[in-house]
Enzyme design. Structure first.
Site, mmCIF file in Angstrom:
data_model
loop_
_atom_site.group_PDB
_atom_site.id
_atom_site.type_symbol
_atom_site.label_atom_id
_atom_site.label_comp_id
_atom_site.label_asym_id
_atom_site.label_seq_id
_atom_site.Cartn_x
_atom_site.Cartn_y
_atom_site.Cartn_z
ATOM 1 N N GLY A 128 -12.995 27.089 -33.763
ATOM 2 C CA GLY A 128 -12.812 27.050 -32.589
ATOM 3 C C GLY A 128 -11.475 26.921 -32.080
ATOM 4 N N VAL A 130 -8.703 25.210 -28.953
ATOM 5 C CA VAL A 130 -8.663 24.035 -28.181
ATOM 6 C C VAL A 130 -7.279 24.307 -27.179
ATOM 7 C CG1 VAL A 130 -8.090 21.604 -28.165
ATOM 8 C CG2 VAL A 130 -9.368 22.405 -29.886
ATOM 9 N N ASP A 247 -11.619 14.339 -44.688
ATOM 10 C CA ASP A 247 -10.518 15.079 -44.573
ATOM 11 C C ASP A 247 -9.258 14.386 -43.773
ATOM 12 O OD1 ASP A 247 -8.852 17.408 -44.938
ATOM 13 O OD2 ASP A 247 -9.641 18.344 -43.043
#
Length: 408
Positions: A128, A130, A247
């Site tokens: 996505g 932002v 991560d």
């Protein structure tokens, strides 16, 4: 060597938030070992303007086939849903959930999503995008991560999972957490009649900048120590709540204007039961991957997170990666086989800490508690204070009430 670092880091995931390197996505040859890249937390572009490709940016994979996935313990989603059902949420106020999307524009052509007015884009990630938005209700800035649900459902990231699985798991995890060193999820906007899905996040405006006090644009010991203490505090909280981040790297560690580090991007994070943090799914970014994740079908998530902290600390101090090869496979080979090399003139306490974090055998690697008690980490600031989280406070209140009633 540093030119090689620059060129290969563009494909590997880099120390962008330190101000070391600006990344450009580039295709990589398919490696012989499964790997995946993480999604960046505060990145943006206009979600309508760009399609994401499975091959353009690495996505999450699993080691093995469907039969291996089936013999795993409970999936993270099952564990997280059970916690929700049992009220095991560690935050004082729940995340706001909105099931209606109203998309308009103001007189200046700025896009508006419900109460949020778009100001400018920050970047884009794999799933996505932002943008920075300002709330017309409270006037505050928020980072809104936007997705197309149809795209997420088409993008397969594992034999039995789509990208939607990852995003929903990220939301579930962030709904449960509240800590000063973790980016806060404010609101989820999911309209059943719309293809758009939004995560409204705390906006962390600060950036890590080089101080010029270390080689290759390192941060210097004092800044690195301060940042590391925040990282350890936030990650200890996660592990105590049976969450593996998966991560940890500079790109996912954001810094406020006051110099507080906040851990972000839970797109590859996993939940586990009790102390069983054994995982099969590969962690995030190759250059931060622990050796045991490369050579084995399973690994322990907490130890892998700790290794990534060690690589991050190395980057903070030296401005480069400890095990970087000319290719992805070469990098994996170096992570598994090459000894750690540190400058001869490095502070002996710091040398011992980095060496302890980057022990190739996870059984000998330092734990987060070891790091919190390390002399270099303590420095002049003293021990890292234990954070009394919301669920622990509730537990102590219940105990106090029981004791009071027994005495009465």
């Amino acid at each position: 060597m540093f030119n090689k670092t620059l060129s290969f880091a563009k494909a590997m995931g880099c120390c962008n938030c330190f101000g070391f390197i600006r990344r450009r996505n580039s295709p990589m040859a398919k490696p012989t070992i499964n790997h995946n890249h993480s999604q960046e937390l505060l990145l943006d572009d206009d979600i309508e303007d760009e399609e994401h490709s499975y091959n353009d940016e690495g996505t999450n994979t699993t080691s093995g086939d469907d039969s291996e996935v089936q013999i795993r313990p409970k999936r993270s989603e099952e564990i997280l849903n059970l916690r929700v059902d049992n009220g095991m949420i560690c935050r004082q106020f729940p995340v706001k959930e909105t099931h209606k999307v109203v998309r308009t524009e103001d007189e200046n052509g700025n896009k508006i999503i419900n109460e949020y007015i778009r100001e400018y884009k920050i970047g884009s990630g794999s799933y996505g995008k932002v943008a920075l938005y300002r709330s017309s209700v409270d006037g505050k800035h928020y980072a809104i991560k936007a997705f197309h649900k149809s795209h997420l459902l088409k993008l397969r990231v594992a034999p039995s999972e789509t990208a939607m699985t990852d995003v929903l798991r990220e939301v579930l995890i962030m709904k449960m957490l509240e800590h000063p060193n973790i980016v806060n999820l404010i609101e989820v906007i999911d309209d059943p009649e719309s293809d758009h899905f939004y995560m409204v996040l705390e906006y962390v405006e600060g950036k890590w900048v080089c101080e010029g006090t270390g080689p290759a644009c390192g941060l210097g010991e004092e800044t690195a120590r301060r940042y590391l203490r925040d990282i350890i505090s936030g990650l200890t909280y996660l592990h105590a709540h049976n969450i593996v981040h998966g991560d940890i790297k500079p790109d996912n560690l954001l810094v406020t204007r006051h110099g507080t580090v906040k851990i972000g991007d839970f797109s590859v994070s996993q939940a586990f039961e009790n102390d069983n943090d054994e995982l099969r799914r590969s962690p995030g970014t190759p250059v931060f991957t622990a050796p045991e994740c490369i050579i084995g079908l399973t690994y322990h998530g907490k130890a892998a997170d700790t290794w990534a902290v060690g690589v991050t600390l190395y980057c903070m101090i030296l401005g480069e990666y400890p095990f970087l090869g000319d290719t992805l496979q070469d990098t994996y080979d170096r992570i598994v086989n090459n000894p750690l090399v540190l400058p001869n003139d490095m502070n002996p306490q710091l040398r011992n800490l980095i060496g302890g974090l980057l022990f190739k055998d996870p059984r000998l690697r330092m734990t987060l508690r070891d790091v919190a008690e390390d002399s270099w980490v303590i420095g002049d600031d003293g021990p890292i204070l234990e954070y009394l989280c919301w669920c622990k406070r509730k537990s102590l209140e219940i105990e106090d009430n029981v004791e009071t009633n027994m005495i009465a």
